[in-house]
Design a protein around this motif. Structure first.
Motif, PDB file in Angstrom:
ATOM      1  N   THR A   1       0.927  -1.372   0.064  1.00  0.00           N
ATOM      2  CA  THR A   1       0.023   0.019  -0.034  1.00  0.00           C
ATOM      3  C   THR A   1       0.934   1.082   0.071  1.00  0.00           C
ATOM      4  OG1 THR A   1       0.088  -0.022   2.489  1.00  0.00           O
ATOM      5  CG2 THR A   1      -1.840  -1.223   1.296  1.00  0.00           C
ATOM      6  N   GLY A   2       2.039   0.986   0.335  1.00  0.00           N
ATOM      7  CA  GLY A   2       2.940   2.150   0.393  1.00  0.00           C
ATOM      8  C   GLY A   2       3.227   2.548   1.788  1.00  0.00           C
ATOM      9  N   ASP A   3       2.462   2.113   2.656  1.00  0.00           N
ATOM     10  CA  ASP A   3       2.492   2.504   4.234  1.00  0.00           C
ATOM     11  C   ASP A   3       2.843   1.100   4.826  1.00  0.00           C
ATOM     12  OD1 ASP A   3       2.055   4.346   6.551  1.00  0.00           O
ATOM     13  OD2 ASP A   3       0.774   2.682   7.076  1.00  0.00           O
TER      14      ASP A   3
ATOM     15  N   MET B   1       2.137  -0.092   7.983  1.00  0.00           N
ATOM     16  CA  MET B   1       1.037  -0.489   8.769  1.00  0.00           C
ATOM     17  C   MET B   1       0.163  -0.873   7.882  1.00  0.00           C
ATOM     18  SD  MET B   1      -1.043   1.322  11.622  1.00  0.00           S
ATOM     19  CE  MET B   1      -2.023   2.311  10.350  1.00  0.00           C
ATOM     20  N   TRP B   2      -0.410  -0.250   7.077  1.00  0.00           N
ATOM     21  CA  TRP B   2      -1.518  -0.663   6.159  1.00  0.00           C
ATOM     22  C   TRP B   2      -1.003  -1.868   5.459  1.00  0.00           C
ATOM     23  CZ3 TRP B   2      -6.338   0.464   7.088  1.00  0.00           C
ATOM     24  CH2 TRP B   2      -6.642   1.525   7.849  1.00  0.00           C
ATOM     25  N   THR B   3       0.045  -1.889   4.863  1.00  0.00           N
ATOM     26  CA  THR B   3       0.760  -3.158   4.354  1.00  0.00           C
ATOM     27  C   THR B   3       0.542  -4.353   4.985  1.00  0.00           C
ATOM     28  OG1 THR B   3       2.206  -1.770   2.761  1.00  0.00           O
ATOM     29  CG2 THR B   3       2.684  -4.123   3.070  1.00  0.00           C
ATOM     30  N   ALA B   4       0.920  -4.116   6.305  1.00  0.00           N
ATOM     31  CA  ALA B   4       0.716  -5.577   7.079  1.00  0.00           C
ATOM     32  C   ALA B   4      -0.585  -5.765   7.441  1.00  0.00           C
ATOM     33  CB  ALA B   4       1.474  -5.235   8.515  1.00  0.00           C
ATOM     34  N   MET B   5      -1.664  -4.827   7.397  1.00  0.00           N
ATOM     35  CA  MET B   5      -2.993  -5.158   7.700  1.00  0.00           C
ATOM     36  C   MET B   5      -3.508  -5.679   6.387  1.00  0.00           C
ATOM     37  SD  MET B   5      -4.294  -1.926   9.735  1.00  0.00           S
ATOM     38  CE  MET B   5      -5.982  -2.757   9.934  1.00  0.00           C
ATOM     39  N   ALA B   6      -3.197  -5.494   5.286  1.00  0.00           N
ATOM     40  CA  ALA B   6      -3.524  -5.860   3.898  1.00  0.00           C
ATOM     41  C   ALA B   6      -3.086  -7.125   3.814  1.00  0.00           C
ATOM     42  CB  ALA B   6      -3.155  -4.975   3.027  1.00  0.00           C
ATOM     43  N   THR B   7      -1.716  -7.532   4.027  1.00  0.00           N
ATOM     44  CA  THR B   7      -1.153  -8.657   4.015  1.00  0.00           C
ATOM     45  C   THR B   7      -1.688  -9.907   5.017  1.00  0.00           C
ATOM     46  OG1 THR B   7       0.813  -7.903   3.535  1.00  0.00           O
ATOM     47  CG2 THR B   7       0.989 -10.381   4.262  1.00  0.00           C
ATOM     48  N   GLY B   8      -2.319  -9.720   6.247  1.00  0.00           N
ATOM     49  CA  GLY B   8      -3.003 -10.473   7.030  1.00  0.00           C
ATOM     50  C   GLY B   8      -4.446 -10.669   6.356  1.00  0.00           C
ATOM     51  N   PHE B   9      -4.956  -9.729   5.730  1.00  0.00           N
ATOM     52  CA  PHE B   9      -6.398  -9.794   5.244  1.00  0.00           C
ATOM     53  C   PHE B   9      -6.265 -10.587   4.044  1.00  0.00           C
ATOM     54  CE2 PHE B   9      -9.509  -8.459   1.855  1.00  0.00           C
ATOM     55  CZ  PHE B   9     -10.748  -8.831   2.821  1.00  0.00           C
ATOM     56  N   VAL B  10      -5.165 -10.367   3.196  1.00  0.00           N
ATOM     57  CA  VAL B  10      -5.076 -11.493   1.964  1.00  0.00           C
ATOM     58  C   VAL B  10      -4.986 -12.694   2.275  1.00  0.00           C
ATOM     59  CG1 VAL B  10      -4.026 -11.841  -0.009  1.00  0.00           C
ATOM     60  CG2 VAL B  10      -4.504  -9.509   0.452  1.00  0.00           C
ATOM     61  N   TRP B  11      -4.295 -13.050   3.493  1.00  0.00           N
ATOM     62  CA  TRP B  11      -3.822 -14.351   4.067  1.00  0.00           C
ATOM     63  C   TRP B  11      -5.083 -15.214   4.473  1.00  0.00           C
ATOM     64  CZ3 TRP B  11      -0.419 -17.810   3.304  1.00  0.00           C
ATOM     65  CH2 TRP B  11      -0.456 -19.192   3.958  1.00  0.00           C
ATOM     66  N   SER B  12      -5.876 -14.276   5.127  1.00  0.00           N
ATOM     67  CA  SER B  12      -6.910 -14.926   5.969  1.00  0.00           C
ATOM     68  C   SER B  12      -8.129 -15.192   4.679  1.00  0.00           C
ATOM     69  CB  SER B  12      -7.891 -13.649   6.524  1.00  0.00           C
ATOM     70  OG  SER B  12      -8.894 -14.210   7.019  1.00  0.00           O
ATOM     71  N   VAL B  13      -8.046 -14.497   3.693  1.00  0.00           N
ATOM     72  CA  VAL B  13      -8.806 -15.009   2.433  1.00  0.00           C
ATOM     73  C   VAL B  13      -8.538 -15.849   1.681  1.00  0.00           C
ATOM     74  CG1 VAL B  13      -9.492 -14.153   0.189  1.00  0.00           C
ATOM     75  CG2 VAL B  13      -9.723 -12.526   1.906  1.00  0.00           C
TER      76      VAL B  13
ATOM     77  N   PRO C   1       4.432  -9.447   1.561  1.00  0.00           N
ATOM     78  CA  PRO C   1       4.012  -7.874   1.818  1.00  0.00           C
ATOM     79  C   PRO C   1       5.341  -7.092   0.870  1.00  0.00           C
ATOM     80  CG  PRO C   1       5.128  -8.849   3.439  1.00  0.00           C
ATOM     81  CD  PRO C   1       5.094  -9.915   2.859  1.00  0.00           C
ATOM     82  N   ILE C   2       4.978  -5.947   0.182  1.00  0.00           N
ATOM     83  CA  ILE C   2       5.686  -5.099  -0.401  1.00  0.00           C
ATOM     84  C   ILE C   2       5.582  -3.829   0.197  1.00  0.00           C
ATOM     85  CG2 ILE C   2       6.305  -4.135  -2.738  1.00  0.00           C
ATOM     86  CD1 ILE C   2       5.131  -6.331  -4.281  1.00  0.00           C
ATOM     87  N   TYR C   3       6.532  -3.423   0.912  1.00  0.00           N
ATOM     88  CA  TYR C   3       6.441  -1.964   1.802  1.00  0.00           C
ATOM     89  C   TYR C   3       6.852  -0.723   0.977  1.00  0.00           C
ATOM     90  CZ  TYR C   3       6.229  -5.293   5.584  1.00  0.00           C
ATOM     91  OH  TYR C   3       5.796  -6.485   6.652  1.00  0.00           O
ATOM     92  N   GLN C   4       7.693  -0.891  -0.052  1.00  0.00           N
ATOM     93  CA  GLN C   4       8.143   0.025  -0.885  1.00  0.00           C
ATOM     94  C   GLN C   4       7.329   1.103  -1.349  1.00  0.00           C
ATOM     95  OE1 GLN C   4       9.377  -2.977  -1.127  1.00  0.00           O
ATOM     96  NE2 GLN C   4      11.416  -3.019   0.192  1.00  0.00           N
TER      97      GLN C   4
END
Length: 230
Positions: A140-142, A144-156, A180-183
């Motif tokens: 996501t470029g951020d 914290m939000w990237t970590a949250m998005a990674t967890g959500f995708v893994w849950s899906v 996750p892609i943090y950059q």
């Protein structure tokens, strides 16, 4: 001795054709699927092979483009049977009206076919999943939000696999990965799977569905009319 001679050949021929018939029924129908999305580019492909490769079917979507209020899809369909090859290519625009019509068609089919969902569930229990790979990269470029998005995708992904394991037989260890892609903001996902069902089970399932269709008012023609409606 002479009288038994032709009957011996008849018996041998009968056993031979019985063996061939048994091999045909036990032969696998192999289904390979592949779906990939990289940025705004999508492509999908489905390959079906039956009767030791004598029957082949390929459905490919090389281009999916969003054009305002609709989705433009380029489709390629090829099939091979008994040495005869056919290939077709066409474009289609899918908008909100077509989606609503497709949902209405499915509802009508479910209502007019007795226990269609039960037939689907029983047929899926005969399907064997030999490969399941799902890899996703998200950013996501951020941080914290990237970590949250990674967890959500893994849950899906794990939820989809859990549902799938309840419907089909898993014969291989699923391979899934979420990177996750943090950059920078990014999203790519790729799914590949290989499943198979015995040819005999597929024929039996088709006959069972045909019986269910014929029991409804209008039978096969009613289904054809529903599926052919614009």
């Amino acid at each position: 001795m002479m009288l038994g001679y032709p009957y011996g050949w008849i018996t041998a021929a009968g056993l031979f054709f019985l063996l061939i018939f048994a091999l045909v029924l036990s032969s696998p129908v192999v289904i390979k699927g592949h779906l990939r999305r990289v940025g705004i580019n999508d492509d999908a492909e489905l390959n079906v092979r039956a009767l030791f490769g004598l029957i082949r079917y390929r459905y490919k979507i090389p281009i999916i483009q969003f054009t305002g209020s609709s989705v433009e899809i380029k489709e390629q369909v090829s099939s091979s049977s008994a040495g005869i090859n056919t290939w077709k290519q066409f474009n289609d625009d899918i908008d909100a009206e077509k989606v609503v019509n497709a949902i209405d068609k499915m509802k009508t089919i479910l209502q007019m076919t007795r226990n269609l969902t039960g037939w689907v569930r029983r047929t899926l229990t005969k399907v064997r999943l030999d490969e399941w790979k799902w890899s996703t990269s998200v950013g996501t470029g951020d941080a914290m939000w990237t970590a949250m998005a990674t967890g959500f995708v893994w849950s899906v992904q794990t939820s989809v696999l859990g549902i799938l394991s309840q419907m089909v037989k898993l014969h291989a260890e699923p391979k899934m990965n979420v990177q996750p892609i943090y950059q920078q903001p990014a999203f790519t996902t790729e799914i590949s799977c290989i499943a198979q069902i015995r040819f005999g089970y597929a024929i039996l399932a088709g006959l069972q569905l045909l019986v269910r269709i014929k029991k409804v008012k209008g039978g096969v023609k009613a289904w054809q009319n529903i599926l052919s409606k614009a």
